[in-house]
Design a protein around this motif. Structure first.
Motif, PDB file in Angstrom:
ATOM      1  N   MET A  92      83.530  25.592  22.078  1.00  0.00           N
ATOM      2  CA  MET A  92      82.189  26.124  21.825  1.00  0.00           C
ATOM      3  C   MET A  92      81.353  26.113  23.106  1.00  0.00           C
ATOM      4  SD  MET A  92      81.109  24.808  18.013  1.00  0.00           S
ATOM      5  CE  MET A  92      81.729  23.143  18.060  1.00  0.00           C
ATOM      6  N   ALA A  93      81.400  25.006  23.832  1.00  0.00           N
ATOM      7  CA  ALA A  93      80.623  24.888  25.068  1.00  0.00           C
ATOM      8  C   ALA A  93      81.109  25.881  26.122  1.00  0.00           C
ATOM      9  CB  ALA A  93      80.705  23.459  25.604  1.00  0.00           C
ATOM     10  N   GLU A  94      82.403  25.967  26.298  1.00  0.00           N
ATOM     11  CA  GLU A  94      82.929  26.818  27.368  1.00  0.00           C
ATOM     12  C   GLU A  94      82.825  28.305  27.041  1.00  0.00           C
ATOM     13  OE1 GLU A  94      86.173  25.638  29.739  1.00  0.00           O
ATOM     14  OE2 GLU A  94      85.902  23.509  29.275  1.00  0.00           O
ATOM     15  N   MET A  95      82.981  28.677  25.771  1.00  0.00           N
ATOM     16  CA  MET A  95      82.799  30.088  25.409  1.00  0.00           C
ATOM     17  C   MET A  95      81.329  30.488  25.539  1.00  0.00           C
ATOM     18  SD  MET A  95      85.760  31.440  24.898  1.00  0.00           S
ATOM     19  CE  MET A  95      85.546  32.913  23.894  1.00  0.00           C
ATOM     20  N   SER A  96      80.413  29.568  25.238  1.00  0.00           N
ATOM     21  CA  SER A  96      78.986  29.837  25.450  1.00  0.00           C
ATOM     22  C   SER A  96      78.712  30.054  26.932  1.00  0.00           C
ATOM     23  CB  SER A  96      78.128  28.668  24.951  1.00  0.00           C
ATOM     24  OG  SER A  96      78.199  28.557  23.564  1.00  0.00           O
ATOM     25  N   ALA A  97      79.264  29.181  27.754  1.00  0.00           N
ATOM     26  CA  ALA A  97      79.016  29.259  29.199  1.00  0.00           C
ATOM     27  C   ALA A  97      79.565  30.547  29.799  1.00  0.00           C
ATOM     28  CB  ALA A  97      79.625  28.040  29.899  1.00  0.00           C
ATOM     29  N   VAL A  98      80.788  30.916  29.456  1.00  0.00           N
ATOM     30  CA  VAL A  98      81.372  32.124  30.048  1.00  0.00           C
ATOM     31  C   VAL A  98      80.640  33.367  29.556  1.00  0.00           C
ATOM     32  CG1 VAL A  98      83.256  32.562  28.378  1.00  0.00           C
ATOM     33  CG2 VAL A  98      83.536  33.217  30.753  1.00  0.00           C
ATOM     34  N   THR A  99      80.253  33.387  28.301  1.00  0.00           N
ATOM     35  CA  THR A  99      79.528  34.542  27.761  1.00  0.00           C
ATOM     36  C   THR A  99      78.191  34.704  28.478  1.00  0.00           C
ATOM     37  OG1 THR A  99      80.623  34.306  25.621  1.00  0.00           O
ATOM     38  CG2 THR A  99      78.562  35.557  25.652  1.00  0.00           C
ATOM     39  N   ALA A 100      77.455  33.628  28.616  1.00  0.00           N
ATOM     40  CA  ALA A 100      76.151  33.688  29.284  1.00  0.00           C
ATOM     41  C   ALA A 100      76.301  34.071  30.750  1.00  0.00           C
ATOM     42  CB  ALA A 100      75.442  32.345  29.156  1.00  0.00           C
ATOM     43  N   ARG A 101      77.273  33.472  31.425  1.00  0.00           N
ATOM     44  CA  ARG A 101      77.455  33.760  32.855  1.00  0.00           C
ATOM     45  C   ARG A 101      77.787  35.223  33.095  1.00  0.00           C
ATOM     46  NH1 ARG A 101      81.818  34.177  35.464  1.00  0.00           N
ATOM     47  NH2 ARG A 101      83.109  32.933  34.076  1.00  0.00           N
ATOM     48  N   VAL A 102      78.728  35.753  32.343  1.00  0.00           N
ATOM     49  CA  VAL A 102      79.151  37.142  32.558  1.00  0.00           C
ATOM     50  C   VAL A 102      78.052  38.126  32.161  1.00  0.00           C
ATOM     51  CG1 VAL A 102      80.813  38.920  31.880  1.00  0.00           C
ATOM     52  CG2 VAL A 102      81.607  36.608  32.394  1.00  0.00           C
ATOM     53  N   GLY A 104      74.868  37.444  32.130  1.00  0.00           N
ATOM     54  CA  GLY A 104      73.645  37.180  32.865  1.00  0.00           C
ATOM     55  C   GLY A 104      72.540  36.604  32.017  1.00  0.00           C
ATOM     56  N   GLY A 105      72.898  35.823  31.015  1.00  0.00           N
ATOM     57  CA  GLY A 105      71.903  35.237  30.121  1.00  0.00           C
ATOM     58  C   GLY A 105      71.916  33.723  30.166  1.00  0.00           C
ATOM     59  N   ASP A 106      71.208  33.135  29.238  1.00  0.00           N
ATOM     60  CA  ASP A 106      71.069  31.690  29.130  1.00  0.00           C
ATOM     61  C   ASP A 106      72.076  31.170  28.099  1.00  0.00           C
ATOM     62  OD1 ASP A 106      70.255  29.072  28.608  1.00  0.00           O
ATOM     63  OD2 ASP A 106      68.172  29.585  28.223  1.00  0.00           O
ATOM     64  N   PRO A 107      72.907  30.175  28.459  1.00  0.00           N
ATOM     65  CA  PRO A 107      73.877  29.633  27.490  1.00  0.00           C
ATOM     66  C   PRO A 107      73.218  29.118  26.210  1.00  0.00           C
ATOM     67  CG  PRO A 107      74.255  28.686  29.666  1.00  0.00           C
ATOM     68  CD  PRO A 107      73.009  29.511  29.758  1.00  0.00           C
ATOM     69  N   GLN A 108      71.950  28.704  26.290  1.00  0.00           N
ATOM     70  CA  GLN A 108      71.241  28.216  25.108  1.00  0.00           C
ATOM     71  C   GLN A 108      70.998  29.320  24.088  1.00  0.00           C
ATOM     72  OE1 GLN A 108      70.463  24.945  24.427  1.00  0.00           O
ATOM     73  NE2 GLN A 108      71.774  24.621  26.199  1.00  0.00           N
ATOM     74  N   ARG A 109      71.118  30.576  24.499  1.00  0.00           N
ATOM     75  CA  ARG A 109      70.895  31.695  23.579  1.00  0.00           C
ATOM     76  C   ARG A 109      72.196  32.138  22.907  1.00  0.00           C
ATOM     77  NH1 ARG A 109      66.132  33.304  23.166  1.00  0.00           N
ATOM     78  NH2 ARG A 109      66.706  35.258  22.173  1.00  0.00           N
TER      79      ARG A 109
END
Length: 141
Positions: A92-102, A104-109
């Motif tokens: 969950m943490a890593e899929m949030s991080a990669v999605t946000a990074r690619v 260009g958003g905030d992982p908290q969203r």
């Protein structure tokens, strides 16, 4: 068997979405220790006119605010039951991080939802996974 569907607002550049597919697949395979050839990852783009943000159609919100501030991508995973909770939390943490990074958003969203699938309710070539992959499932427990 692992599946990931990433729901985003339509309008991201195609190269960005292709990068997300690649990086999400690599992240998922690494974190859950699954062979990449068994994974499926796809992106579903949602029409901003048919997506509400705080009750307002997203196309109207996007006309006034940057996408990165308002979009809430949803990563939905279908994973066979039996994985340790620590692995689920990590994915969950890593899929949030990669999605946000690619994107260009905030992982908290980013939101991640895992649908656990019982091996008797998933078929591989018409054969329940509980039968087709009995040894593999037993080793995971």
């Amino acid at each position: 068997m692992p599946l990931a569907t990433i729901h985003v607002l339509a309008g991201h550049p195609r190269p960005v979405l292709k990068t997300l597919v690649r990086e999400a697949a690599a992240t998922l395979a690494r974190v859950i220790d699954a062979p990449p050839e068994r994974l499926q990852v796809w992106i579903t783009e949602v029409d901003p006119e048919l997506y509400a943000i705080a009750g307002v159609p997203a196309d109207e919100v996007l006309a006034e605010r940057p996408r990165a501030e308002v979009e809430i991508p949803l990563v939905r995973l279908a994973l066979m039951e039996g994985r340790p909770v620590e692995t689920l939390h990590r994915v969950m943490a890593e899929m949030s991080a990669v999605t946000a990074r690619v994107l260009g958003g905030d992982p908290q969203r980013v939101r991640v939802m895992i649908d656990p699938v019982h091996p008797d309710r998933w078929a591989i070539g018409g054969v329940p996974a509980s039968v087709a992959r009995a040894a593999e499932l037993a080793a995971r427990r």
